[in-house]
Scaffold this motif. Structure first.
Motif, PDB file in Angstrom:
ATOM      1  N   LYS A 261      14.253  45.187  50.590  1.00 15.04           N
ATOM      2  CA  LYS A 261      15.062  45.983  49.654  1.00 15.04           C
ATOM      3  C   LYS A 261      16.393  46.369  50.273  1.00 15.04           C
ATOM      4  O   LYS A 261      17.427  46.403  49.582  1.00 15.04           O
ATOM      5  N   ASP A 262      16.383  46.675  51.563  1.00 11.60           N
ATOM      6  CA  ASP A 262      17.646  47.008  52.241  1.00 11.60           C
ATOM      7  C   ASP A 262      18.602  45.819  52.193  1.00 11.60           C
ATOM      8  O   ASP A 262      19.801  45.987  51.936  1.00 11.60           O
ATOM      9  N   GLU A 263      18.082  44.627  52.467  1.00 10.60           N
ATOM     10  CA  GLU A 263      18.921  43.422  52.407  1.00 10.60           C
ATOM     11  C   GLU A 263      19.413  43.188  50.981  1.00 10.60           C
ATOM     12  O   GLU A 263      20.574  42.827  50.759  1.00 10.60           O
ATOM     13  N   LEU A 264      18.533  43.382  50.010  1.00 14.22           N
ATOM     14  CA  LEU A 264      18.905  43.179  48.612  1.00 14.22           C
ATOM     15  C   LEU A 264      20.013  44.135  48.202  1.00 14.22           C
ATOM     16  O   LEU A 264      21.016  43.732  47.593  1.00 14.22           O
ATOM     17  N   ASN A 265      19.864  45.392  48.547  1.00 15.06           N
ATOM     18  CA  ASN A 265      20.857  46.404  48.162  1.00 15.06           C
ATOM     19  C   ASN A 265      22.181  46.205  48.884  1.00 15.06           C
ATOM     20  O   ASN A 265      23.241  46.590  48.373  1.00 15.06           O
ATOM     21  N   ALA A 266      22.123  45.590  50.068  1.00  8.50           N
ATOM     22  CA  ALA A 266      23.342  45.354  50.844  1.00  8.50           C
ATOM     23  C   ALA A 266      24.012  44.024  50.486  1.00  8.50           C
ATOM     24  O   ALA A 266      25.048  43.684  51.041  1.00  8.50           O
ATOM     25  N   GLY A 267      23.412  43.276  49.562  1.00  7.55           N
ATOM     26  CA  GLY A 267      23.991  41.987  49.172  1.00  7.55           C
ATOM     27  C   GLY A 267      23.548  40.832  50.046  1.00  7.55           C
ATOM     28  O   GLY A 267      24.089  39.732  49.931  1.00  7.55           O
ATOM     29  N   GLY A 268      22.573  41.064  50.907  1.00  4.75           N
ATOM     30  CA  GLY A 268      22.082  39.978  51.760  1.00  4.75           C
ATOM     31  C   GLY A 268      20.967  39.202  51.064  1.00  4.75           C
ATOM     32  O   GLY A 268      19.821  39.196  51.524  1.00  4.75           O
TER      33      GLY A 268
ATOM     34  N   TYR B 141      15.366  38.551  41.096  1.00  8.85           N
ATOM     35  CA  TYR B 141      16.666  39.219  41.006  1.00  8.85           C
ATOM     36  C   TYR B 141      17.578  38.778  42.156  1.00  8.85           C
ATOM     37  O   TYR B 141      18.780  38.583  41.963  1.00  8.85           O
ATOM     38  N   ALA B 142      17.011  38.620  43.343  1.00  5.87           N
ATOM     39  CA  ALA B 142      17.809  38.176  44.496  1.00  5.87           C
ATOM     40  C   ALA B 142      18.361  36.774  44.256  1.00  5.87           C
ATOM     41  O   ALA B 142      19.528  36.492  44.558  1.00  5.87           O
ATOM     42  N   HIS B 143      17.531  35.884  43.708  1.00  2.07           N
ATOM     43  CA  HIS B 143      18.007  34.534  43.373  1.00  2.07           C
ATOM     44  C   HIS B 143      19.154  34.612  42.348  1.00  2.07           C
ATOM     45  O   HIS B 143      20.158  33.900  42.470  1.00  2.07           O
ATOM     46  N   TYR B 144      18.970  35.446  41.357  1.00  2.22           N
ATOM     47  CA  TYR B 144      20.002  35.615  40.316  1.00  2.22           C
ATOM     48  C   TYR B 144      21.322  36.078  40.918  1.00  2.22           C
ATOM     49  O   TYR B 144      22.386  35.510  40.646  1.00  2.22           O
ATOM     50  N   LYS B 145      21.258  37.101  41.758  1.00  2.49           N
ATOM     51  CA  LYS B 145      22.474  37.639  42.366  1.00  2.49           C
ATOM     52  C   LYS B 145      23.093  36.665  43.354  1.00  2.49           C
ATOM     53  O   LYS B 145      24.294  36.706  43.610  1.00  2.49           O
ATOM     54  N   ALA B 146      22.283  35.762  43.894  1.00  2.00           N
ATOM     55  CA  ALA B 146      22.787  34.763  44.837  1.00  2.00           C
ATOM     56  C   ALA B 146      23.401  33.563  44.109  1.00  2.00           C
ATOM     57  O   ALA B 146      23.837  32.614  44.754  1.00  2.00           O
ATOM     58  N   GLY B 147      23.421  33.607  42.785  1.00  2.00           N
ATOM     59  CA  GLY B 147      23.980  32.493  42.019  1.00  2.00           C
ATOM     60  C   GLY B 147      23.027  31.325  41.897  1.00  2.00           C
ATOM     61  O   GLY B 147      23.465  30.172  41.822  1.00  2.00           O
ATOM     62  N   GLU B 148      21.723  31.621  41.869  1.00  2.00           N
ATOM     63  CA  GLU B 148      20.699  30.590  41.747  1.00  2.00           C
ATOM     64  C   GLU B 148      19.844  30.856  40.506  1.00  2.00           C
ATOM     65  O   GLU B 148      18.655  31.202  40.606  1.00  2.00           O
ATOM     66  N   PRO B 149      20.421  30.715  39.315  1.00  2.00           N
ATOM     67  CA  PRO B 149      19.695  31.082  38.088  1.00  2.00           C
ATOM     68  C   PRO B 149      18.440  30.263  37.843  1.00  2.00           C
ATOM     69  O   PRO B 149      17.452  30.793  37.324  1.00  2.00           O
TER      70      PRO B 149
END
Length: 267
Positions: A44-51, A81-89
């Protein structure tokens, strides 16, 4: 014979050395001694930090170590959600489809459907992201239709969900954009003198998408096409329908809007 035995011993020793070297060079898993809760906190820390690239493998590990628990389900949702934010729809949607199939009774199903709709929505629509002036009507419709179906399932199955109001608003936008896709083609035909084709395409929009703003232009295209064909009675009838349904329409006085002005700006 002694020489042969010595060679065998030497070969075995060399093989063991190689194996030991390979083992010692194998990457160590830094999460080996972590509890599932610690893995989730780090992810979650990585997700919230954009990692996002670091969050995904952590969620993968958590799925395995916490299998069969609510925490593993949460890991799947967060990984999507992480895949989505990483541009991997595509990976995000595949993860959500797997989640929906494996956990049909999960309390997070409404969010999974909503996120799936949003991913397809943002994959093909530029209005909410503000990243482009090219509207959906000029692009492929598959993502929009998939988005609509996800939102429709959400509001049908979970009318009281916190995500339903936003899904409903997005569905309205999608319906109008799908209608505008038909209108875009109708205008294309009209501008090239294919008036019957323009009328047919505009009529498709009127038949399939009732009560949306895009129909204003569809009616005007029909008015202009009937006029160009010398079909005066049909032109006048269609013009009356246009004026009745859109009494403030600027089309009858100003003609077509500029293509630089997106249709959704007046909605």
């Amino acid at each position: 014979m002694p020489k042969l035995k010595l060679s065998v011993v030497y070969a075995c020793g060399l093989a063991c050395s190689v194996m030991l070297g390979a083992c010692s060079s194998a990457p160590k898993d830094p999460t080996a001694g972590w509890s599932p809760n610690k893995i989730y906190a780090e992810a979650k820390d990585e997700l919230n930090a954009g990692g996002y690239d670091k969050a995904v493998p952590l969620f993968d590990k958590l799925e395995g170590r916490a299998a069969g628990t609510p925490l593993a389900q949460q890991a799947q949702i967060d990984k999507a959600y992480a895949h989505y934010k990483a541009g991997e729809p595509l990976l995000a949607i595949a993860t959500l489809d797997r989640f929906i199939k494996l956990h049909p009774a999960s309390p997070a199903i409404d969010y999974a459907l909503y996120l799936k709709g949003v991913i397809n929505f943002n994959d093909d629509l530029g209005l909410f992201s503000g990243l482009t002036r090219q509207d959906l009507a000029e692009r492929d419709q598959k993502a929009a239709k998939d988005s609509f179906e996800s939102f429709k399932e959400l509001i049908t199955r979970f009318p009281e969900s916190r995500y339903t109001p936003d899904a409903t608003a997005r569905m309205k936008y999608i319906v109008n954009s799908l209608a505008q896709s038909e209108v875009h083609v109708a205008r294309y035909y009209f501008e090239r003198g294919a008036y019957l084709a323009a009328i047919n395409r505009a009529q498709t929009a009127l038949k399939d998408y009732a009560g949306v703003p895009a129909l204003e232009e569809a009616l005007f295209i029909m008015v202009k096409s009937y006029d160009a064909l010398g079909m005066i009675d049909l032109r006048d009838d269609t013009q009356r329908v246009l004026a009745k349904n859109f009494p403030q329409t600027p089309y009858l006085t100003q003609g077509f809007r500029s293509k630089s002005d997106p249709w959704w700006k007046i909605w």
